[in-house]
Design an enzyme around this catalytic site. Structure first.
Site, short mmCIF file in Angstrom:
data_model
loop_
_atom_site.label_atom_id
_atom_site.label_comp_id
_atom_site.label_asym_id
_atom_site.label_seq_id
_atom_site.Cartn_x
_atom_site.Cartn_y
_atom_site.Cartn_z
N HIS A 109 0.94 -1.20 0.01
CA HIS A 109 -0.08 0.17 0.05
C HIS A 109 0.89 1.31 0.01
CE1 HIS A 109 -3.40 -2.42 0.42
NE2 HIS A 109 -3.82 -2.47 1.49
N HIS A 182 -9.53 2.38 0.30
CA HIS A 182 -9.62 1.20 1.26
C HIS A 182 -10.74 1.40 2.38
CE1 HIS A 182 -7.91 -2.12 3.44
NE2 HIS A 182 -6.79 -2.10 2.74
N GLU A 313 -11.62 -3.36 -2.60
CA GLU A 313 -10.61 -2.34 -3.13
C GLU A 313 -10.46 -2.85 -4.64
OE1 GLU A 313 -7.15 -2.97 -0.49
OE2 GLU A 313 -8.76 -4.38 0.46
C1 GLA Z 1 -5.32 -5.19 1.98
C2 GLA Z 1 -4.34 -6.36 2.07
C3 GLA Z 1 -4.41 -7.03 3.34
C4 GLA Z 1 -4.23 -6.02 4.73
C5 GLA Z 1 -5.13 -4.63 4.40
C6 GLA Z 1 -4.89 -3.66 5.48
O1 GLA Z 1 -6.46 -5.60 1.79
O2 GLA Z 1 -4.74 -7.33 0.93
O3 GLA Z 1 -3.71 -8.04 3.50
O4 GLA Z 1 -3.09 -5.54 4.55
O5 GLA Z 1 -4.91 -4.33 3.19
O6 GLA Z 1 -4.69 -4.25 6.58
#
Ligand code: GLA
Length: 349
Positions: A109, A182, A313
């Protein structure tokens, strides 16, 4: 609820020597979405349920301090690259790049201080339209990424209860780019309920399996005959126990082009709420809040438990810069990045 359609701005604190604001977008139906320029974050989405009970359908906090404590991307814009890049390494035209590794050995991210932790510039073009324009300049070398990237995100709340998110970007050097929002949804409007009783349909016949560090193996695998099959509306909890850790997977949406098409439909019988997701993107990460463990508290003090909310997402596939078979995520100088995602909330009585 305040019913004046449009957008209102309130001071919300300071960080990094910059002013942070909270913007309230209100549509003609009185539905309100609050967004802060810290991380481009959606902090709440308040609507009535089938019994006219008003509640918030996303995880968020009432004050900036909640976000400065680094919750896992609650409601934020994620970038420069949403999800993981294996070992934080990739090559473009033979040149090797190394990104910050902030998730075990991998990059996640956008790194240590991704777009979710930046203060964005915000513009209100017209305060009678429920629309907010955010922009951010990510400098060459930030978190290891090449090129100065100018990125804009426009949020619009329509009178049909759609939250439209439109992303644009330009770069001066070739760079990987994968932008998403997110938000964590709980359609019941009460985080004391898990999302296991909500039903989900994902228009995807395939997904991208992952290794133990959640990096795609490169395979595009059918969901058929597995707990990953959401091609028909299915309760999220129905088969989650057979998925180690819970769902945290990229779905390969059934689409052949970049038109805006429906990716998923989430429904909750208790509240009568339905959330539809439309996107121009090829993939969607379905994440069931597996890493939530009660440590993070809501502004009201309740611990946010595992599976208290879920994320859809919209995205390009994780680790695409290292997977030549996946659609490219490299933005070149002179190109204009453009993508749209719409979350549409409605009530079925
Ligand atoms: C995304 C990732 C997860 C986790 C979340 C945040 O969805 O795929 O593994 O890192 O973000 O916690």
């Amino acid at each position: 609820m305040e019913t004046k359609t449009g957008i209102a701005k309130a001071a919300w604190g300071n960080t990094d020597g910059k002013e942070v604001f909270l913007y309230t977008l209100t549509n003609a139906k009185g539905v309100q979405v609050k967004i802060t320029n810290y991380g481009g974050t959606v902090t709440s989405w308040v609507s009535s349920d089938k019994n006219n009970k008003v509640s918030n359908v996303v995880l968020g906090f009432d004050s900036l301090s909640g976000y400065l404590a680094k919750p896992p991307y609650f409601g934020a814009i994620v970038g420069r690259y949403g999800n993981r890049i294996a070992k934080g390494k990739f090559k473009i035209d033979g040149a090797q790049y190394t990104l910050a590794t902030n998730n075990g050995v991998n990059h996640l991210h956008g790194g240590n201080k991704g777009f979710d932790k930046q203060v964005w510039d915000a513009t209100i073009a017209n305060d009678s339209i429920a629309s907010l324009q955010l922009s951010y300049v990510s400098k060459d070398g930030e978190e290891g990424y090449p090129g100065n990237l100018k990125v804009s995100v426009r949020y619009t709340l329509t009178d049909d209860n759609e939250l439209k998110i439109e992303y644009t970007a330009e770069t001066d050097k070739a760079t990987p780019l994968n932008l998403t929002n997110h938000s964590y949804f709980n359609l019941s409007g009460d985080v004391a309920n898990t999302i296991l009783d909500e039903s989900l349909l994902i228009d995807a016949d395939n997904f991208t399996p992952v290794d133990s560090s959640l990096i795609p193996t490169g395979e595009i695998k059918t969901v058929k005959g597995s707990p990953f099959d959401f091609t028909k509306a299915t309760k999220i909890g129905a088969r989650i126990d057979s998925v180690k850790g819970g769902y945290d997977h990229n779905y390969v949406l059934n689409k052949k082009d970049t038109s805006l098409t429906k990716a998923a439909t989430l429904t909750d019988d208790r509240s009568g709420r339905t959330l539809e997701v439309f996107t121009t993107q090829p993939g969607m990460q379905f994440y069931t809040g597996n890493f939530l463990d009660g440590t993070i508290k809501t502004s009201q003090g309740a611990g946010i438990q595992k599976h208290a909310a879920l994320c859809m997402e919209t995205q390009h596939f994780p680790d695409s810069p290292n997977e030549p078979k996946f659609p490219t995520t490299i933005l070149l100088p002179g190109q204009k990045y453009h993508s749209i995602t719409v979350y549409k909330l409605s009530i079925t009585k």
